[in-house]
Design a protein around this motif. Structure first.
Motif, PDB file in Angstrom:
ATOM      1  N   GLU A   1       0.823  -1.207   0.000  1.00  0.00           N
ATOM      2  CA  GLU A   1       0.000   0.000   0.000  1.00  0.00           C
ATOM      3  C   GLU A   1       0.858   1.258   0.000  1.00  0.00           C
ATOM      4  O   GLU A   1       0.472   2.291  -0.538  1.00  0.00           O
ATOM      5  N   LEU A   2       2.034   1.173   0.645  1.00  0.00           N
ATOM      6  CA  LEU A   2       2.922   2.340   0.708  1.00  0.00           C
ATOM      7  C   LEU A   2       3.862   2.382  -0.487  1.00  0.00           C
ATOM      8  O   LEU A   2       4.909   3.011  -0.442  1.00  0.00           O
ATOM      9  N   HIS A   3       3.504   1.648  -1.528  1.00  0.00           N
ATOM     10  CA  HIS A   3       4.278   1.632  -2.777  1.00  0.00           C
ATOM     11  C   HIS A   3       5.669   1.050  -2.616  1.00  0.00           C
ATOM     12  O   HIS A   3       6.604   1.463  -3.289  1.00  0.00           O
ATOM     13  N   GLY A   4       5.797   0.095  -1.705  1.00  0.00           N
ATOM     14  CA  GLY A   4       7.058  -0.640  -1.624  1.00  0.00           C
ATOM     15  C   GLY A   4       7.136  -1.587  -2.808  1.00  0.00           C
ATOM     16  O   GLY A   4       6.121  -2.168  -3.223  1.00  0.00           O
ATOM     17  N   HIS A   5       8.305  -1.721  -3.390  1.00  0.00           N
ATOM     18  CA  HIS A   5       8.461  -2.567  -4.558  1.00  0.00           C
ATOM     19  C   HIS A   5       8.721  -4.006  -4.123  1.00  0.00           C
ATOM     20  O   HIS A   5       9.653  -4.291  -3.388  1.00  0.00           O
ATOM     21  N   VAL A   6       7.837  -4.915  -4.600  1.00  0.00           N
ATOM     22  CA  VAL A   6       8.018  -6.326  -4.258  1.00  0.00           C
ATOM     23  C   VAL A   6       8.909  -6.981  -5.300  1.00  0.00           C
ATOM     24  O   VAL A   6       8.706  -6.801  -6.498  1.00  0.00           O
ATOM     25  N   GLY A   7       9.884  -7.742  -4.853  1.00  0.00           N
ATOM     26  CA  GLY A   7      10.778  -8.437  -5.764  1.00  0.00           C
ATOM     27  C   GLY A   7      12.221  -8.185  -5.366  1.00  0.00           C
ATOM     28  O   GLY A   7      12.495  -7.546  -4.344  1.00  0.00           O
ATOM     29  N   THR A   8      13.150  -8.707  -6.175  1.00  0.00           N
ATOM     30  CA  THR A   8      14.560  -8.579  -5.848  1.00  0.00           C
ATOM     31  C   THR A   8      14.990  -7.113  -5.882  1.00  0.00           C
ATOM     32  O   THR A   8      14.579  -6.369  -6.769  1.00  0.00           O
ATOM     33  N   LEU A   9      15.776  -6.738  -4.915  1.00  0.00           N
ATOM     34  CA  LEU A   9      16.191  -5.342  -4.808  1.00  0.00           C
ATOM     35  C   LEU A   9      17.420  -5.083  -5.675  1.00  0.00           C
ATOM     36  O   LEU A   9      18.221  -5.977  -5.917  1.00  0.00           O
ATOM     37  N   THR A  10      17.550  -3.865  -6.114  1.00  0.00           N
ATOM     38  CA  THR A  10      18.765  -3.455  -6.823  1.00  0.00           C
ATOM     39  C   THR A  10      19.341  -2.239  -6.118  1.00  0.00           C
ATOM     40  O   THR A  10      18.750  -1.715  -5.185  1.00  0.00           O
ATOM     41  N   ALA A  11      20.499  -1.814  -6.610  1.00  0.00           N
ATOM     42  CA  ALA A  11      21.164  -0.676  -5.974  1.00  0.00           C
ATOM     43  C   ALA A  11      20.276   0.563  -6.003  1.00  0.00           C
ATOM     44  O   ALA A  11      20.308   1.381  -5.091  1.00  0.00           O
ATOM     45  N   SER A  12      19.420   0.673  -7.039  1.00  0.00           N
ATOM     46  CA  SER A  12      18.614   1.890  -7.178  1.00  0.00           C
ATOM     47  C   SER A  12      17.436   1.922  -6.212  1.00  0.00           C
ATOM     48  O   SER A  12      16.890   2.981  -5.910  1.00  0.00           O
ATOM     49  N   SER A  13      17.030   0.735  -5.672  1.00  0.00           N
ATOM     50  CA  SER A  13      15.836   0.722  -4.831  1.00  0.00           C
ATOM     51  C   SER A  13      16.153   1.204  -3.417  1.00  0.00           C
ATOM     52  O   SER A  13      15.265   1.203  -2.564  1.00  0.00           O
ATOM     53  N   PHE A  14      17.436   1.603  -3.187  1.00  0.00           N
ATOM     54  CA  PHE A  14      17.779   1.719  -1.782  1.00  0.00           C
ATOM     55  C   PHE A  14      17.188   2.797  -0.899  1.00  0.00           C
ATOM     56  O   PHE A  14      16.415   2.466  -0.026  1.00  0.00           O
ATOM     57  N   PRO A  15      17.383   4.037  -1.134  1.00  0.00           N
ATOM     58  CA  PRO A  15      16.848   4.907  -0.065  1.00  0.00           C
ATOM     59  C   PRO A  15      15.329   4.851  -0.014  1.00  0.00           C
ATOM     60  O   PRO A  15      14.727   4.952   1.054  1.00  0.00           O
ATOM     61  N   MET A  16      14.680   4.598  -1.188  1.00  0.00           N
ATOM     62  CA  MET A  16      13.217   4.657  -1.265  1.00  0.00           C
ATOM     63  C   MET A  16      12.511   3.584  -0.442  1.00  0.00           C
ATOM     64  O   MET A  16      11.418   3.806   0.066  1.00  0.00           O
TER      65      MET A  16
END
Lengths: 438, 449
Positions: free
Chosen positions: B121-136
Motif C-alpha cells: 500500500e505504501l508503494h514498496g516494490h516487491v521483488g529482488t532489490l537493486t542498488a537503485s531501490s535503496f533509499p526509497m
C-alpha cells in the motif's frame, strides 16, 4: 639429578624465554608491510574512496578492541573490515581493481591509526596481535586479489561465495594458530592444548567476524559503501554482548581472588599464600596440558583451598596446613568444599577442594588389594596438594636453595602422598622461575 | 493454553481460519523461484523459532521469526509472507499444545500477510532489490515492520486476555515485557530488509550470513546471564562463609544488602548504582574477620587496643575488596559505613556530606538489621522499636533523609524477620558478646589512663 636438570633449563636465557616468538612475528609482518607499502607507493592508490572507507572502518574496529576471557585481545570489527576489503569484488557496479599490496597497506594504516587512542590513554599497543591479524589479511589478499577480476568469479556467485567462505575460514584458522603459537611461547603451554583452547574461545566470535566480512563484501555490490556501516551493525551487537560476557568473567575472577584473601586477613594463612598457590597450581596445570576451562576451575579451587579454615575456631598457628594432623586437614577440606557447594554453580571446584589432601595413591579397604585401583583424587586436587605443600615449605622466600630443597622433599614422598607428575612439573616451573630471577 | 474457554476457542479458530483463507488464494500464482525463496525463508523461520530464547516470565518467547516473514514480504509479497509465517507449524519448539501450535501458526501467517499488504500500500516494490531501490524502500519497510510487530502483539495479547482472564497477575507481567519485546522485535525486523537486499547477490545464502552474527550475540548474552548468576551465587556463598564464624550475625550481610537496596530504590538511585550498593551491602563486613575472636567474645569493657581493632575492620574490608574492579563507589561505602553524621564515627571521623552516600545508606540498614536480630545480650527487637531508635539517632548518627526513605520502604514492603539462630551441637561458632553495629548498645570502652 637436580643440578643436571637445572643446567638443562639454563640453556634458555630470560630474553629467549619470552618474546622471541612475538619478535619473529612482528618482524615478519613488518618486512611484508614495508614491501607492500613500497609497491603501493610506486603504483599509486587505486579506488581512493573505497580505500579510505575501509581504512576508517578498520581503524574504528581497532579502537573498539575487545578483551576476551583469558587475557586475549581481538578486534572483531577491524578484522572483519580488513577481510572484507581483501575479498571485495565490486562496489556498486564498479569493479574493485586494487592490488593485494594495497590491501596490506590500507589495513596496516587503519590498524596503526586505531591503535593511537589506546597508546594515548596508556594502554599497550599490542603489536603482536596486530601483526598476526595483518598476516592473515595479507594471506587472503594475496590469494584473492588476482582472482577478483576473473570472469568466472564475477559470473558465478556460487563459486565466488564458496571461495570467499573458505578464504575467510582459512584466515580465522591462521589467526588461531598464530595466537596459539604466541601463547605457547609466552605461557609455556603445549601447542595442541593452546590451539584447542584458542579455537574454543575464538570460534563463536570468529564465525561472526567471517560472516560479517562476507556480508560487507557482497552487500557492497547492492548498497555501495553504505554496506560498511549497515553490515557492521550486527557485529557491533555481537561485540557488545561479548564485552559484557568478558566483563563479568573478569569481575568474577577478581572477586574470587579478593575474597580468597579473607583467610589472610583473619590470620588463618600467611599473607599471599592463596595467590601464590593458585599461580603455581595454574603453571603446573599448564605444564601438564590442562585445558583452559579446567585451568580456570583449578585456579578457583586453588584460590579457595583454605576457605574451610574460616569455620575453625582459631587460626592454625602459622597457617601451614601441612603441619597439622591429617584429620584436621581433611576437616578443613570438607568445610571448604561445603562453603563452595553453597554457591551451587562450582560443583567441580568443590570436589577439587574436598579432595585436596587425598594421597595420590591410597590403599582403600573397599577395593581388593590386587584388584582395580580405587579412583584417585582428580588431577587438579593432586596439583593443589603439591603446590600447597611447596608453598607451606617455602613461603614467600625467594631463595632458590630453599625451593630446590622443598621440591626434593616432595619428591621423596611421591610413592604415596604426591603425584610424581605434578611434582616433576612443579620442579620445572620452579627451576624456570629461578632462572628468570637470576 | 490447557483448558480453553469457548470464547478462547472461537478466537483461536477464527485467527486460524482467516489465515487459511488468505494463504489458499496464493500458491498457484507463484513462480518456481518464489517457491525456492519461500522454502529457504520458511526453513529460516523454523530454525529461529526452534531456538527461541524463553523469557523468564511465563511462556512468552523471543525469536527472530519476523526477520524471515518481513524478508518474504519484500521478496515475494504478502501471500508469500503468509506462507512463510505458516511454517511456524513445523517449529521444533517443545512444550506446545496442539491449540498453541495452531494459534501461533495462524497468528504468524496473518501478521505476515498484513505487514506485506502495508508494504505494498505504501508503494514498496516487491521483488529482488537493486542498488537503485535503496533509499526509497526504507520508509515503507519500516512501517511494515512496525505493523508486523503491533499486529503480532495485539493478537497475542488477545489470546492471553482470553486465557488468563482469571489470573490478574499474569496480565501485569505481560505488560511489563511488552515494551522491551517491541523494541527487540523491531531490531530483528530490520534484519529482514538486509536479507532482502543481499538476496539479489547471494540468493538463499543471505539469511545464513545475516543471522550468524546475531546468533553468536544471542549465545554471548546467554553466557553472560549464566556467568552473572554464577557470580552472584559465589559472592553470596563466600560472604556466608565469612559470617559462619559468628553465628549471631548469620544472614546479616544478606539483609543489609537488601535493606540498602530498599533505601537506594526509594531515593530513586540509578539502576547500576543500586546494583553496586547491593554488593557493597553483601561485602560491608568482610573486614570483621580481621578482628580477633577474643575481642568479639569479650563481655566486659574493651581496652583501647581492642576497640582500635574493631575500628579498623572497615579498612580491613577495603583491603580485601579493593581489587574488585567494578566496585568503585561501593569501596567508599564499605570503608566509611561506620562514620557518623556528627563526625564521631570511625575510621576517619568524617561528618555530614563528607561521608560518601553509599556509606550513609549502608549505616542505616546495618544498624536496623543489628537491632532487629537476636544478640547474645538481648532478644531481637521489634521493627517499631528499631525504627524509633533510628529516628532517635537520626541527624547525629544517621542521615535523616535515608532514615525516612528506609522507614517509608519498610512500611510499604515490610521487613523479613530474621530466624532466631539455632546452634547445632557440633558446630564451631563464636558467640559475640557485643555488637559493633548496634546503636542502642554502644561498645563499652574503658577510659584511657
Amino acid at each position: 639429578m637436580v643440578t643436571t636438570e637445572r643446567r638443562h633449563e639454563l640453556r634458555r636465557y630470560p630474553w629467549q624465554v619470552r618474546d622471541s616468538g612475538q619478535l619473529l612475528l612482528v618482524v615478519a609482518a613488518g618486512v611484508w608491510l614495508v614491501a607492500a607499502v613500497a609497491q603501493t607507493a610506486a603504483t599509486g592508490l587505486h579506488d581512493v574512496r573505497t580505500a579510505v572507507a575501509f581504512g576508517a572502518l578498520i581503524a574504528f574496529g581497532e579502537v573498539l578492541r575487545l578483551n576476551l576471557p583469558g587475557d586475549r585481545e581481538s578486534a572483531p570489527i577491524g578484522f572483519a573490515g580488513a577481510l572484507a576489503y581483501a575479498l571485495l569484488i565490486r562496489v556498486g557496479t564498479h569493479a574493485g581493481q586494487y592490488s593485494a599490496q594495497q590491501v596490506v597497506t590500507v589495513t596496516a594504516i587503519g590498524m596503526i591509526i586505531g591503535a593511537l587512542p589506546h597508546l594515548a590513554v596508556g594502554r599497550p599497543a599490542r603489536v603482536s596481535g596486530m601483526a598476526a591479524r595483518l598476516l592473515c589479511v595479507a594471506c587472503v589478499a594475496y590469494i584473492f586479489r588476482p582472482l577478483a577480476g576473473d570472469a568466472a568469479i564475477v559470473k558465478h556467485v556460487g563459486l565466488a561465495f564458496s571461495l570467499m567462505t573458505s578464504l575467510a575460514i582459512v584466515a580465522l584458522l591462521l589467526e588461531a594458530v598464530l595466537t596459539a603459537l604466541l601463547r605457547v611461547d609466552e605461557q609455556r603451554a603445549r601447542f595442541r592444548v593452546a590451539l584447542v583452547d584458542e579455537l574454543h574461545v575464538q570460534l563463536p566470535l570468529g564465525a561472526a567476524v567471517g560472516a560479517s566480512a562476507l556480508l560487507i563484501a557482497f552487500a557492497a555490490e547492492v548498497m555501495g559503501l553504505a554496506a560498511l556501516a549497515v553490515f557492521t551493525a550486527p557485529l557491533l551487537v555481537t561485540q557488545v554482548a561479548f564485552r559484557r560476557y568478558a566483563g563479568i568473567r573478569a569481575t568474577y575472577l577478581q572477586t574470587v581472588r579478593a575474597l580468597a584473601r579473607v583467610t589472610e586477613i583473619g590470620g588463618y594463612v600467611e599473607p599471599g599464600h592463596s595467590e601464590r598457590v593458585s599461580r603455581l597450581a595454574v603453571a603446573i596445570g599448564r605444564e601438564l596440558g590442562i585445558h583452559e576451562p579446567q585451568l580456570l576451575e583449578l585456579e578457583y579451587a586453588a584460590l579457595m583451598h583454605d576457605i574451610g579454615q574460616l569455620s575453625l575456631h582459631d587460626p592454625i598457628s602459622g597457617g601451614a596446613t601441612i603441619f597439622v594432623s591429617r584429620q584436621d586437614q581433611q576437616r578443613i577440606a570438607e568445610l571448604g568444599a561445603e562453603v563452595i557447594q553453597q554457591a551451587q554453580v562450582l560443583g567441580s571446584v568443590a570436589e577439587i577442594v574436598r579432595r585436596q589432601n587425598d594421597p595420590h595413591r591410597d590403599v582403600d579397604p573397599a577395593y581388593p588389594a590386587d584388584g582395580e585401583q580405587s579412583p584417585g583424587p582428580p588431577l587438579s586436587s593432586r596439583i593443589i596438594k603439591a603446590a600447597n605443600a611447596f608453598d607451606d615449605l617455602v613461603g614467600s622466600s625467594l631463595d632458590p636453595g630453599r625451593a630446590v630443597a622443598a621440591v626434593h622433599q616432595l619428591r621423596l614422598d611421591t610413592a604415596k602422598e604426591y603425584d610424581p607428575n605434578a611434582v616433576e612439573a612443579l620442579s620445572r616451573v620452579v627451576n624456570r622461575r629461578s632462572v628468570i630471577q637470576m | 493454553l490447557g483448558r480453553l474457554s469457548w470464547a478462547a476457542r472461537l478466537y483461536v479458530a477464527s485467527v486460524v481460519a482467516v489465515a487459511a483463507v488468505l494463504i489458499a488464494r496464493g500458491p498457484l500464482t507463484f513462480s518456481l523461484n518464489s517457491w525456492r525463496d519461500i522454502a529457504v525463508l520458511g526453513l529460516l523461520l523454523v530454525i529461529s523459532d526452534s531456538t527461541a530464547t524463553r523469557l523468564s516470565s511465563g511462556n512468552l518467547s523471543w525469536s527472530a521469526n519476523l526477520t524471515a516473514t518481513l524478508a518474504a514480504a519484500v521478496l515475494v509479497g504478502p501471500v508469500g509472507a503468509a506462507v512463510v509465517g505458516a511454517c511456524t507449524a513445523f517449529s521444533l519448539r517443545r512444550g506446545q499444545s496442539p491449540a498453541q501450535r495452531a494459534f501461533n501458526t495462524g497468528m504468524m501467517a496473518l501478521t505476515a500477510y498484513l505487514a506485506g499488504r502495508v508494504f505494498i500500500e505504501l508503494h514498496g516494490h516487491v521483488g529482488t532489490l537493486t542498488a537503485s531501490s535503496f533509499p526509497m524502500i526504507i520508509g515503507p519497510f519500516a512501517v511494515a515492520a512496525l505493523a508486523h510487530v503491533l499486529v503480532n502483539h495485539v493478537l497475542l495479547g488477545g489470546v492471553l486476555w482470553f486465557v488468563r482472564n482469571a489470573e490478574g497477575a499474569a496480565r501485569r507481567s505481560y505488560a511489563g515485557v511488552n515494551a522491551r519485546l517491541l523494541l527487540s522485535d523491531l531490531g530483528y525486523g530490520a534484519f529482514g530488509l538486509l536479507i532482502a537486499a543481499l538476496w539479489s547477490v547471494v540468493g538463499p545464502f543471505a539469511p545464513l550470513l545475516v543471522l550468524i552474527p546475531l546468533f553468536v550475540a544471542r549465545w554471548a548474552v546467554a553466557q553472560f546471564a549464566e556467568q552473572q548468576r554464577a557470580y552472584e551465587a559465589t559472592v553470596g556463598a563466600l560472604c556466608q562463609a565469612v559470617e559462619t564464624k559468628d553465628f549471631y550475625t548469620r544472614g546479616h550481610s544478606d539483609r543489609v544488602s537488601r535493606g540498602s537496596v530498599m533505601i537506594a530504590r526509594e531515593i530513586g538511585m540509578r539502576a547500576d548504582r543500586v546494583e553496586a550498593i547491593r554488593y557493597a551491602g553483601m561485602l560491608h563486613d568482610v573486614g570483621k574477620l580481621g578482628v580477633p575472636t577474643k575481642v568479639l567474645q569479650k563481655t566486659g569493657k574493651l581496652t583501647e587496643e581492642e576497640y582500635a581493632a574493631i575500628q579498623l575492620h572497615p579498612m580491613r574490608g577495603l583491603d580485601i575488596v579493593r581489587e574488585i574492579g567494578f566496585l568503585d563507589e561501593a569501596l567508599a561505602g564499605i570503608m566509611h559505613h561506620h562514620e557518623r553524621i556528627d563526625g564521631r564515627g570511625y575510621p576517619m571521623g568524617l561528618a555530614g556530606d563528607e561521608i560518601p552516600e553509599f556509606a550513609r545508606v549502608l549505616a542505616v540498614a546495618d544498624a536496623f538489621d543489628s537491632m532487629t536480630s537476636t544478640r547474645s545480650y538481648r532478644g531481637a527487637r521489634p521493627s517499631d522499636e528499631a525504627i524509633a531508635e533510628l529516628r532517635k539517632w537520626s541527624g547525629t548518627q544517621f542521615d535523616p533523609a535515608f532514615v525516612d526513605a528506609f522507614v517509608a520502604a519498610i512500611k510499604r514492603e515490610g521487613w523479613p524477620r530474621p530466624e532466631p539462630p539455632v546452634l547445632a551441637d557440633d558446630e564451631l561458632a563464636t558467640i559475640a558478646a557485643q555488637d559493633h553495629d548496634d546503636p542502642s548498645a554502644p561498645l563499652r570502652v574503658s577510659d584511657s589512663l
